[in-house]
Design a protein around this motif. Structure first.
Motif, PDB file in Angstrom:
ATOM      1  N   ALA A   3       0.835  -1.209   0.000  1.00 10.88           N
ATOM      2  CA  ALA A   3       0.000   0.000   0.000  1.00 10.88           C
ATOM      3  C   ALA A   3       0.871   1.261   0.000  1.00 10.88           C
ATOM      4  O   ALA A   3       0.549   2.250  -0.678  1.00 10.88           O
ATOM      5  CB  ALA A   3      -0.934  -0.003   1.199  1.00 10.88           C
ATOM      6  N   LEU A   4       1.964   1.219   0.762  1.00 13.71           N
ATOM      7  CA  LEU A   4       2.860   2.377   0.812  1.00 13.71           C
ATOM      8  C   LEU A   4       3.577   2.582  -0.527  1.00 13.71           C
ATOM      9  O   LEU A   4       3.728   3.716  -0.998  1.00 13.71           O
ATOM     10  CB  LEU A   4       3.883   2.201   1.941  1.00 13.71           C
ATOM     11  N   ILE A   5       4.007   1.481  -1.120  1.00 10.60           N
ATOM     12  CA  ILE A   5       4.669   1.567  -2.437  1.00 10.60           C
ATOM     13  C   ILE A   5       3.705   2.119  -3.476  1.00 10.60           C
ATOM     14  O   ILE A   5       4.079   2.941  -4.315  1.00 10.60           O
ATOM     15  CB  ILE A   5       5.212   0.183  -2.869  1.00 10.60           C
ATOM     16  N   GLU A   6       2.447   1.704  -3.391  1.00 11.34           N
ATOM     17  CA  GLU A   6       1.439   2.194  -4.328  1.00 11.34           C
ATOM     18  C   GLU A   6       1.177   3.685  -4.120  1.00 11.34           C
ATOM     19  O   GLU A   6       0.986   4.442  -5.078  1.00 11.34           O
ATOM     20  CB  GLU A   6       0.144   1.406  -4.168  1.00 11.34           C
ATOM     21  N   ALA A   7       1.179   4.106  -2.862  1.00  6.80           N
ATOM     22  CA  ALA A   7       0.962   5.535  -2.569  1.00  6.80           C
ATOM     23  C   ALA A   7       2.092   6.376  -3.171  1.00  6.80           C
ATOM     24  O   ALA A   7       1.846   7.442  -3.744  1.00  6.80           O
ATOM     25  CB  ALA A   7       0.893   5.753  -1.057  1.00  6.80           C
TER      26      ALA A   7
END
Length: 518
Positions: free
Chosen positions: A73-77
């Motif tokens: 999720a953080l990488i996607e953000a």
């Protein structure tokens, strides 16, 4: 960053280039070196975005494990923020610093395939996004499987690792206000490659002082430009130079035929932090397939290839760019075709400045007809500036700059400037000095007639010269020799003869003293 630090950065970058010198030709290792510099730049840019995105989470993006599902999720953000702000994305493991860390941790690390995949993934990350056109095939000239880098994969792997290791020692100082320093250093390398690149160097780079003249011409009296266009943009350096003389350029447009140089221009734009939404560089033949036909530009600058062959297809007489002239430029000399194209794309309130070989000023036949139409029917020629010879990479011929405006303030005259004698002589190439550039611009700005330097010619005068623009017809640079003072010459001669006679007499006396003569 101080001038000393800037010079040190440039020296460090050139030293890396020297690592590949001898392994391959200059135009080949240029693509690899500039490509790796660009990769590090993109990586550092993305890391700054990631820091801001993850600041509240207190997580270092570079330390995230790509394969950890809890981090997805953080990488996607970060991906969403990066693609919007920069136009591309890199996973944590693809960051330049992490690739180098693997190299430092394991001397035997084989990273060739990983690095190639990273470069490919940068391009892929822009697919389907607004930035796609600015990143597609951007690294296509960096084939890490090419024998140019070494005969075997192990040799190539060693070369790539050493380049990355050396680049890792250089601080790009991404967080500084003067971030343009890296862009300037990139241009420094481009210039060095051009100066050592032989005959073809001029295809992608215009000497800095000439670029400065062109860019200052089109920005005279303006603080902002809505658009600037270069129909033969090469590495894009000329487009970028314009921005130094105004507070803001709305959008940059360019077209370049050579695929490798086209990629270089896009990299150059991004390295100078021109947002991908603010430039539109296309790859194609400008004369045969113009990519910005519907746009009209406030500023146009160009240094087209001199006397280039082109199709001169009669069908072009149906093209709005050429139809009103009734004639096409010769098949072996496309200089006038580029000028016709530029005039078509020029806005009513715009200025165009183009470098041409001297033949454009006086050649007859179709070129003479086109030249006459521009002056008599369009009244678009504003100035003719003669430059010194041997300024350009790969050719020693003298050149001129033609300045065009569709709505001229001084519609009754054309300014001629002969700046051909003002330069610093170099071993291989002459250069213009700051004072030479300033004199040209000041004369153009004030439209002054200066003895043996410039002349404000009336349209009637040009018509009387049958629209021949050869500069000596308008600017008399003949220097009369001082009249010889015969009496002074005779007096000097008599004095010399008297001195010689005295010396002969002294010598004869000496010879008598030693008994050599009686």
């Amino acid at each position: 960053m101080s001038e000393e630090q800037k010079n040190r950065l440039q020296a460090q970058l050139w030293a890396i280039c020297n690592y590949l010198r001898g392994k391959m030709s200059g135009d080949e290792f240029r693509d690899y070196i500039l490509g790796f510099i660009f990769y590090k730049f993109l990586s550092e840019q993305l890391y700054l975005i990631a820091e801001k995105t993850l600041e509240a989470d207190g997580i270092d993006y570079a330390k995230i494990d790509d394969s950890d599902p809890d981090m997805a999720a953080l990488i996607e953000a970060v991906r969403e923020e990066a693609v919007d702000a920069l136009g591309y994305h890199l996973a944590p493991g693809q960051l330049f610093r992490n690739v180098v860390a693997r190299i430092e941790a394991d001397a035997d690390a084989f990273v060739l395939g990983d690095v190639q995949a990273v470069l490919n993934d940068i391009e892929k990350s822009s697919r389907g996004e607004e930035s796609e056109d600015d990143f597609v095939h951007l690294f296509e000239d960096m084939d890490l499987s090419s024998s140019k880098l070494g005969k075997t994969p192990d040799v190539r792997n060693t070369v790539v690792k050493e380049i990355l290791r050396q680049l890792s020692k250089i601080d790009f100082r991404m967080d500084e206000v003067e971030a343009d320093v890296l862009g300037d250093s990139y241009e420094y390398l481009i210039s060095n490659f051009a100066s050592s690149g032989g005959k073809k160097a001029g295809e992608f780079y215009t000497p800095q002082r000439v670029s400065e003249i062109l860019s200052r011409i089109v920005s005279l009296g303006k603080t902002e430009l809505k658009s600037v266009y270069d129909p033969t943009c090469g590495s894009g350096s000329l487009l970028l130079r314009v921005s130094r003389h105004v507070q803001k350029v709305g959008r940059y447009y360019g077209q370049e035929f050579n695929r490798t140089t086209f990629n270089l221009a896009r990299m150059n734009m991004i390295l100078h932090k021109v947002h991908y939404k603010d430039f539109d560089i296309k790859q194609d033949d400008t004369l045969e397939n113009p990519q910005h036909r519907e746009q009209r530009f406030e500023a146009i600058v160009a240094n087209p290839p001199f006397s280039l062959d082109w199709s001169a297809n009669p069908l072009h007489l149906n093209d709005d760019r050429f139809s009103s002239f009734g004639r096409l430029a010769p098949k072996t000399k496309a200089d006038m075709a580029f000028i016709q194209h530029m005039l078509f794309q020029l806005a009513d309130n715009g200025t165009a400045a183009v470098v041409v070989p001297h033949g454009v000023l006086f050649r007859g036949a179709a070129e003479g007809h086109i030249r006459q139409h521009i002056i008599r029917e369009m009244n678009a020629l504003d100035a003719v500036i003669g430059l010194p010879q041997n300024l350009f990479f790969g050719t020693g011929i003298p050149t001129a700059i033609l300045v065009f405006k569709k709505c001229r303030k001084d519609s009754e005259h054309v300014l001629f400037i002969d700046a051909s004698r003002d330069f610093a002589k170099g071993k291989n190439q002459n250069t213009l000095r700051s004072a030479d550039v300033r004199k040209i611009i000041d004369t153009l700005d004030t439209r002054s007639s200066i003895d043996k330097y410039s002349h404000l010619a009336s349209l009637d005068e040009i018509r009387e010269n049958d629209y021949n623009l050869n500069i000596p017809r308008y600017v008399d640079t003949f220097e009369e020799e001082d009249a010889i003072d015969l009496m002074a010459v005779q007096a000097e001669r008599a004095e010399i003869e008297q001195t010689i006679a005295g010396l002969n007499e002294q010598m004869a006396g000496y010879l008598r003293e030693i008994g050599y003569v009686s």
